[in-house]
Design a protein around this motif. Structure first.
Motif, PDB file in Angstrom:
ATOM      1  N   PHE A 180      28.485  34.425  64.317  1.00  0.00           N
ATOM      2  CA  PHE A 180      27.426  35.087  63.759  1.00  0.00           C
ATOM      3  C   PHE A 180      26.672  34.261  62.737  1.00  0.00           C
ATOM      4  O   PHE A 180      27.032  33.264  62.076  1.00  0.00           O
ATOM      5  CB  PHE A 180      27.793  36.200  62.694  1.00  0.00           C
ATOM      6  CG  PHE A 180      28.946  37.224  63.661  1.00  0.00           C
ATOM      7  CD1 PHE A 180      28.587  38.398  63.996  1.00  0.00           C
ATOM      8  CD2 PHE A 180      30.422  36.729  63.625  1.00  0.00           C
ATOM      9  CE1 PHE A 180      29.571  39.314  64.470  1.00  0.00           C
ATOM     10  CE2 PHE A 180      31.002  37.627  64.500  1.00  0.00           C
ATOM     11  CZ  PHE A 180      30.552  38.994  64.862  1.00  0.00           C
ATOM     12  N   ILE A 181      25.274  34.773  62.480  1.00  0.00           N
ATOM     13  CA  ILE A 181      24.942  33.776  61.256  1.00  0.00           C
ATOM     14  C   ILE A 181      25.432  34.398  59.955  1.00  0.00           C
ATOM     15  O   ILE A 181      25.725  35.303  59.968  1.00  0.00           O
ATOM     16  CB  ILE A 181      23.034  34.164  61.365  1.00  0.00           C
ATOM     17  CG1 ILE A 181      22.775  35.626  60.900  1.00  0.00           C
ATOM     18  CG2 ILE A 181      22.459  33.772  62.518  1.00  0.00           C
ATOM     19  CD1 ILE A 181      21.340  35.995  60.678  1.00  0.00           C
ATOM     20  N   SER A 182      25.475  33.309  59.167  1.00  0.00           N
ATOM     21  CA  SER A 182      26.239  33.481  57.918  1.00  0.00           C
ATOM     22  C   SER A 182      25.210  34.485  56.840  1.00  0.00           C
ATOM     23  O   SER A 182      24.099  34.355  57.100  1.00  0.00           O
ATOM     24  CB  SER A 182      26.398  32.160  57.296  1.00  0.00           C
ATOM     25  OG  SER A 182      25.316  31.740  56.832  1.00  0.00           O
ATOM     26  N   PRO A 183      26.139  35.081  55.912  1.00  0.00           N
ATOM     27  CA  PRO A 183      25.419  35.696  54.819  1.00  0.00           C
ATOM     28  C   PRO A 183      24.328  34.657  54.047  1.00  0.00           C
ATOM     29  O   PRO A 183      23.325  35.391  53.589  1.00  0.00           O
ATOM     30  CB  PRO A 183      26.425  36.219  53.820  1.00  0.00           C
ATOM     31  CG  PRO A 183      27.494  36.561  54.936  1.00  0.00           C
ATOM     32  CD  PRO A 183      27.560  35.171  55.927  1.00  0.00           C
ATOM     33  N   TYR A 184      24.716  33.486  53.847  1.00  0.00           N
ATOM     34  CA  TYR A 184      23.796  32.563  53.229  1.00  0.00           C
ATOM     35  C   TYR A 184      22.590  32.420  54.188  1.00  0.00           C
ATOM     36  O   TYR A 184      21.443  32.624  53.534  1.00  0.00           O
ATOM     37  CB  TYR A 184      24.541  31.161  53.161  1.00  0.00           C
ATOM     38  CG  TYR A 184      23.686  30.048  52.653  1.00  0.00           C
ATOM     39  CD1 TYR A 184      23.427  29.978  51.296  1.00  0.00           C
ATOM     40  CD2 TYR A 184      23.142  29.191  53.243  1.00  0.00           C
ATOM     41  CE1 TYR A 184      22.509  29.047  50.868  1.00  0.00           C
ATOM     42  CE2 TYR A 184      22.038  28.280  53.197  1.00  0.00           C
ATOM     43  CZ  TYR A 184      21.845  27.999  51.665  1.00  0.00           C
ATOM     44  OH  TYR A 184      21.370  27.129  51.234  1.00  0.00           O
ATOM     45  N   LEU A 185      22.558  32.280  55.473  1.00  0.00           N
ATOM     46  CA  LEU A 185      21.546  31.982  56.457  1.00  0.00           C
ATOM     47  C   LEU A 185      20.733  33.520  56.254  1.00  0.00           C
ATOM     48  O   LEU A 185      19.537  33.606  56.314  1.00  0.00           O
ATOM     49  CB  LEU A 185      21.736  31.721  57.572  1.00  0.00           C
ATOM     50  CG  LEU A 185      20.584  31.435  58.520  1.00  0.00           C
ATOM     51  CD1 LEU A 185      19.673  30.595  57.923  1.00  0.00           C
ATOM     52  CD2 LEU A 185      21.016  31.037  59.765  1.00  0.00           C
ATOM     53  N   GLU A 186      21.295  34.712  56.369  1.00  0.00           N
ATOM     54  CA  GLU A 186      21.086  35.754  56.335  1.00  0.00           C
ATOM     55  C   GLU A 186      19.890  35.970  54.772  1.00  0.00           C
ATOM     56  O   GLU A 186      18.722  36.461  55.122  1.00  0.00           O
ATOM     57  CB  GLU A 186      21.635  36.991  56.394  1.00  0.00           C
ATOM     58  CG  GLU A 186      22.382  37.326  57.485  1.00  0.00           C
ATOM     59  CD  GLU A 186      23.181  38.314  57.857  1.00  0.00           C
ATOM     60  OE1 GLU A 186      23.389  39.365  56.706  1.00  0.00           O
ATOM     61  OE2 GLU A 186      24.074  38.502  58.866  1.00  0.00           O
ATOM     62  N   MET A 224      25.709  27.830  57.856  1.00  0.00           N
ATOM     63  CA  MET A 224      24.797  28.639  58.705  1.00  0.00           C
ATOM     64  C   MET A 224      25.212  29.546  59.511  1.00  0.00           C
ATOM     65  O   MET A 224      24.645  30.647  59.973  1.00  0.00           O
ATOM     66  CB  MET A 224      23.910  27.432  59.422  1.00  0.00           C
ATOM     67  CG  MET A 224      23.100  26.444  58.944  1.00  0.00           C
ATOM     68  SD  MET A 224      21.739  27.267  57.699  1.00  0.00           S
ATOM     69  CE  MET A 224      22.434  26.876  56.299  1.00  0.00           C
ATOM     70  N   VAL A 225      26.443  29.355  59.802  1.00  0.00           N
ATOM     71  CA  VAL A 225      27.171  30.504  60.722  1.00  0.00           C
ATOM     72  C   VAL A 225      28.793  30.614  60.275  1.00  0.00           C
ATOM     73  O   VAL A 225      29.194  29.808  59.551  1.00  0.00           O
ATOM     74  CB  VAL A 225      27.108  30.123  62.381  1.00  0.00           C
ATOM     75  CG1 VAL A 225      25.788  29.906  62.808  1.00  0.00           C
ATOM     76  CG2 VAL A 225      28.213  28.676  62.321  1.00  0.00           C
ATOM     77  N   THR A 226      29.048  31.948  60.648  1.00  0.00           N
ATOM     78  CA  THR A 226      30.370  32.205  60.596  1.00  0.00           C
ATOM     79  C   THR A 226      31.189  32.698  61.870  1.00  0.00           C
ATOM     80  O   THR A 226      30.278  32.974  62.877  1.00  0.00           O
ATOM     81  CB  THR A 226      30.631  33.273  59.351  1.00  0.00           C
ATOM     82  OG1 THR A 226      30.080  34.793  60.025  1.00  0.00           O
ATOM     83  CG2 THR A 226      30.069  33.286  58.018  1.00  0.00           C
ATOM     84  N   LYS A 227      32.187  32.578  61.756  1.00  0.00           N
ATOM     85  CA  LYS A 227      33.123  33.039  63.064  1.00  0.00           C
ATOM     86  C   LYS A 227      34.283  34.032  62.789  1.00  0.00           C
ATOM     87  O   LYS A 227      34.703  34.095  61.677  1.00  0.00           O
ATOM     88  CB  LYS A 227      33.628  31.731  63.636  1.00  0.00           C
ATOM     89  CG  LYS A 227      34.649  31.110  63.068  1.00  0.00           C
ATOM     90  CD  LYS A 227      35.057  29.950  63.806  1.00  0.00           C
ATOM     91  CE  LYS A 227      35.995  29.090  63.065  1.00  0.00           C
ATOM     92  NZ  LYS A 227      36.585  27.899  63.620  1.00  0.00           N
ATOM     93  N   ALA A 228      34.245  34.936  63.911  1.00  0.00           N
ATOM     94  CA  ALA A 228      35.581  35.977  63.786  1.00  0.00           C
ATOM     95  C   ALA A 228      36.190  35.725  65.247  1.00  0.00           C
ATOM     96  O   ALA A 228      35.688  35.626  66.256  1.00  0.00           O
ATOM     97  CB  ALA A 228      34.754  37.333  63.727  1.00  0.00           C
ATOM     98  N   GLY A 229      37.490  35.963  64.969  1.00  0.00           N
ATOM     99  CA  GLY A 229      38.622  35.759  66.059  1.00  0.00           C
ATOM    100  C   GLY A 229      39.174  34.428  66.197  1.00  0.00           C
ATOM    101  O   GLY A 229      38.890  33.363  65.345  1.00  0.00           O
TER     102      GLY A 229
END
Length: 106
Positions: free
Chosen positions: A76-82, A63-68
Motif C-alpha cells: 500500500f502507499i504509506s501514510p507518509y506518502l499519502e 513510500m510503501v507499507t505492507k501487510a501479510g
C-alpha cells in the motif's frame, strides 16, 4: 504548502536515481489499489526480482507499507506518502513534462 524535505526525497527516489520511472509507475498503481509483488510484475511487464528491488527501495524510504507474509504480502502507499501526495504529484508531473518535451510531445 509542500514540505521541502519530502519534495527532496521524492525527487531523489523518482528523478535522481535509476529506476525512478518504474517506481513512479508502481506508486501510481498502488494509489488505485493494493498489489502483491507478482501482481505488480505482471501489471508492469517487469521481472519479479526487479519489482522486489523497487519495493525494497520504496519501503526503506517510507513510500510503501505492507501487510501479510511471504508471497501474500500486499503493498500500500504509506501514510507518509499519502500525507505528501501533492509533492509526489508535482514531481511526477515535472518528470512527465520533461519526458514529453524530450520525445517531442506536448
Amino acid at each position: 504548502m509542500i514540505d521541502p524535505d519530502a519534495r527532496r526525497l521524492l525527487w531523489f527516489l523518482f528523478a535522481g536515481s535509476r529506476g525512478g520511472e518504474n517506481r513512479i509507475r508502481i506508486i501510481s498503481l498502488l494509489k488505485e489499489r493494493p498489489y502483491n509483488t507478482n501482481q505488480l510484475a505482471e501489471a508492469m511487464g517487469l521481472d519479479y526480482k526487479a519489482i522486489q528491488h523497487h519495493m525494497s527501495v520504496l519501503e526503506k524510504n517510507n513510500m510503501v507499507t505492507k501487510a501479510g507474509e511471504k508471497y501474500g504480502v500486499l503493498y500500500f502507499i504509506s501514510p507518509y506518502l499519502e500525507h505528501h501526495i501533492d509533492a509526489f504529484d508535482e514531481v511526477k508531473a515535472a518528470i512527465d513534462k520533461k519526458t514529453a518535451s524530450r520525445s517531442g510531445k506536448k
